[in-house]
Design a protein around this motif. Structure first.
Motif, mmCIF file in Angstrom:
data_model
loop_
_atom_site.group_PDB
_atom_site.id
_atom_site.type_symbol
_atom_site.label_atom_id
_atom_site.label_comp_id
_atom_site.label_asym_id
_atom_site.label_seq_id
_atom_site.Cartn_x
_atom_site.Cartn_y
_atom_site.Cartn_z
ATOM 1 N N ALA A 1 0.859 -1.182 0.000
ATOM 2 C CA ALA A 1 0.000 0.000 0.000
ATOM 3 C C ALA A 1 0.892 1.227 0.000
ATOM 4 N N VAL A 2 0.474 2.243 -0.721
ATOM 5 C CA VAL A 2 1.300 3.442 -0.850
ATOM 6 C C VAL A 2 0.443 4.680 -0.687
ATOM 7 N N ALA A 3 0.990 5.671 0.003
ATOM 8 C CA ALA A 3 0.332 6.972 0.096
ATOM 9 C C ALA A 3 1.408 8.042 0.051
ATOM 10 N N ALA A 4 1.010 9.240 -0.288
ATOM 11 C CA ALA A 4 1.945 10.358 -0.378
ATOM 12 C C ALA A 4 1.475 11.498 0.507
ATOM 13 N N VAL A 5 2.432 12.145 1.156
ATOM 14 C CA VAL A 5 2.153 13.343 1.945
ATOM 15 C C VAL A 5 3.070 14.440 1.421
ATOM 16 N N ALA A 6 2.503 15.545 0.999
ATOM 17 C CA ALA A 6 3.301 16.612 0.419
ATOM 18 C C ALA A 6 2.735 17.963 0.807
ATOM 19 N N ILE A 7 3.567 18.977 0.707
ATOM 20 C CA ILE A 7 3.116 20.359 0.815
ATOM 21 C C ILE A 7 2.828 20.857 -0.590
ATOM 22 N N ASP A 8 1.725 21.542 -0.763
ATOM 23 C CA ASP A 8 1.258 21.948 -2.086
ATOM 24 C C ASP A 8 2.219 22.966 -2.700
ATOM 25 N N GLN A 9 3.069 22.488 -3.589
ATOM 26 C CA GLN A 9 4.082 23.337 -4.203
ATOM 27 C C GLN A 9 3.479 24.336 -5.188
ATOM 28 N N VAL A 10 2.427 23.943 -5.873
ATOM 29 C CA VAL A 10 1.757 24.864 -6.799
ATOM 30 C C VAL A 10 1.195 26.054 -6.029
ATOM 31 N N ALA A 11 0.539 25.775 -4.905
ATOM 32 C CA ALA A 11 -0.020 26.853 -4.086
ATOM 33 C C ALA A 11 1.081 27.757 -3.563
ATOM 34 N N GLY A 12 2.192 27.179 -3.117
ATOM 35 C CA GLY A 12 3.272 27.981 -2.569
ATOM 36 C C GLY A 12 3.903 28.890 -3.607
ATOM 37 N N ALA A 13 4.206 28.350 -4.778
ATOM 38 C CA ALA A 13 4.789 29.174 -5.840
ATOM 39 C C ALA A 13 3.808 30.248 -6.296
ATOM 40 N N SER A 14 2.536 29.915 -6.327
ATOM 41 C CA SER A 14 1.519 30.897 -6.728
ATOM 42 C C SER A 14 1.435 32.044 -5.728
ATOM 43 N N MET A 15 1.548 31.726 -4.432
ATOM 44 C CA MET A 15 1.544 32.781 -3.406
ATOM 45 C C MET A 15 2.700 33.753 -3.613
ATOM 46 N N ALA A 16 3.882 33.199 -3.858
ATOM 47 C CA ALA A 16 5.057 34.044 -4.050
ATOM 48 C C ALA A 16 4.888 34.949 -5.269
ATOM 49 N N MET A 17 4.423 34.370 -6.360
ATOM 50 C CA MET A 17 4.274 35.144 -7.596
ATOM 51 C C MET A 17 3.171 36.189 -7.464
ATOM 52 N N GLN A 18 2.053 35.816 -6.839
ATOM 53 C CA GLN A 18 0.965 36.777 -6.696
ATOM 54 C C GLN A 18 1.396 37.944 -5.816
ATOM 55 N N HIS A 19 2.189 37.672 -4.801
ATOM 56 C CA HIS A 19 2.706 38.735 -3.939
ATOM 57 C C HIS A 19 3.525 39.732 -4.769
ATOM 58 N N LEU A 20 4.353 39.223 -5.652
ATOM 59 C CA LEU A 20 5.166 40.104 -6.498
ATOM 60 C C LEU A 20 4.299 40.853 -7.512
ATOM 61 N N PHE A 21 3.340 40.155 -8.103
ATOM 62 C CA PHE A 21 2.428 40.825 -9.041
ATOM 63 C C PHE A 21 1.667 41.955 -8.352
ATOM 64 N N ASP A 22 1.180 41.695 -7.136
ATOM 65 C CA ASP A 22 0.385 42.689 -6.417
ATOM 66 C C ASP A 22 1.187 43.949 -6.114
ATOM 67 N N ARG A 23 2.491 43.811 -6.055
ATOM 68 C CA ARG A 23 3.344 44.973 -5.778
ATOM 69 C C ARG A 23 3.923 45.589 -7.045
#
Length: 347
Positions: A177-199
């Protein structure tokens, strides 16, 4: 990542240490030395023994006796590559959570440039210690590929952390049996980029991590997609997670054509800040910098670093929770934890 079921071994006679020795073509004393982690065993013999252990599904008698009163309280942990902040923090968080829950963790470390045989040997050795499950803390696609191509049965649950996203290669049918646990990298990169866009930043360069890292690939792909969606030209520079690579990438920039740098991790951002300081550039007045991870030192960079925070302690705890669910027979696939943006003076 999919959940699969291995064929049952019920009804078969339990293999002995002599069966392993015969399969591997070595003495039973050599098998015992491999099981007990004797570092003097030659690599060729060790590989043959660990392969035979996995193929036969051998369990030491001592472990069988320990299990007479219930389920094994041992968990296997496989780490890969250099001691990077994210994987190391996840492994520490998992071990602490496991210890608090009454488990003990057996560690196997793969070399910096892992081969499929390295993972097979690590898995086989852990199985010989009768672990209830195996956790793979991997930030390297080569390790994930090796896991997907394992040719020996893995009769216990496997949980993969850190480098897994929904487009990751699946694990083959040899795994229970296999499962994966990860931090959402798409969400994280999007946060960084949106922060820069907003400024108001539009001329944004991305310094990416190594190509073998799935996390680096996801962050890079997200950056490129968001830049192109905004009608902007993406510019990607190669890095390898180290401050030196960030420093070199920043020194290669025409900073008159750039107003922000999105770094694939905080260590590379440190190198970028160093290069800009040497060139007399003011951050963020002349150029903004954003990192990824929120390492403990990030708040004390000059200037303090705006970055995406990944909660690796929570990751380790969730890995243990996932292990326990799989051991209890609960089907799981992938769990994504959410990152957060930490705004400081660099952007």
């Amino acid at each position: 990542m999919t959940t699969t079921t291995a064929a049952s071994g019920k009804g078969r006679k339990a293999p002995t240490i002599f069966d392993v020795a015969e399969r591997a073509g070595v003495s039973h004393q050599t098998v015992s030395r491999v099981i007990n982690g004797d570092p003097t065993v030659r690599d060729g013999f060790r590989s043959r023994v660990t392969t035979a252990i996995a193929e036969l599904g051998y369990r030491p008698r001592a472990a069988a006796r320990a299990l007479a009163g219930g389920r094994s309280k041992a968990l296997g942990l496989v780490t890969a590559g250099d001691a990077l902040y994210g994987p190391s923090s996840t492994a520490i968080g998992f071990e602490r959570a496991a210890r608090h829950a009454g488990y003990h963790v057996l560690l196997s470390t793969l070399p910096e440039d892992p081969r499929p045989s390295d993972l097979s040997g690590a898995v086989a050795t852990l199985l010989a210690q009768d672990v209830a499950a195996i956790v793979l803390v991997a930030a390297d696609n080569r390790v994930l590929d090796a896991l997907a191509s394992l040719a020996v049965p893995v009769p216990v649950p496997v949980v993969v952390s850190n480098a897994v996203q929904r487009d990751a290669p699946t694990v083959g049918p040899m795994t229970a049996a296999v499962a994966a646990v990860a931090i959402d990298q798409v969400a994280g990169a999007s946060m960084a980029m949106q922060h820069l866009f907003d400024r108001g930043h539009r001329r944004i360069v991305h310094i990416t991590g190594p190509t073998v890292s799935q996390e680096a690939q996801v962050r890079r792909a997200t950056y490129v997609r968001l830049m192109e969606s905004a009608g902007l030209d993406p510019v990607v520079l190669d890095g390898d997670w180290t401050p030196a690579s960030g420093f070199a990438a920043a020194r290669s920039l025409d900073t008159t054509a750039v107003d922000a740098v999105f770094c694939g991790n905080d260590q590379m951002a440190l190198g970028v800040l160093h290069a800009f300081a040497d060139d007399g550039l003011r951050v963020p007045d002349d150029i903004a910098v954003v990192g990824f991870d929120d390492i403990p030192e990030a708040a004390h960079f000059t200037p303090p670093l705006t970055t995406v925070r990944q909660d690796f302690r929570a990751m380790g705890e969730q890995v243990l929770a996932t292990v326990r669910s799989l051991v209890e027979g609960e089907p799981l696939d992938e769990i994504l934890l959410q990152p957060s943006l930490v705004v400081r003076r660099s952007a």
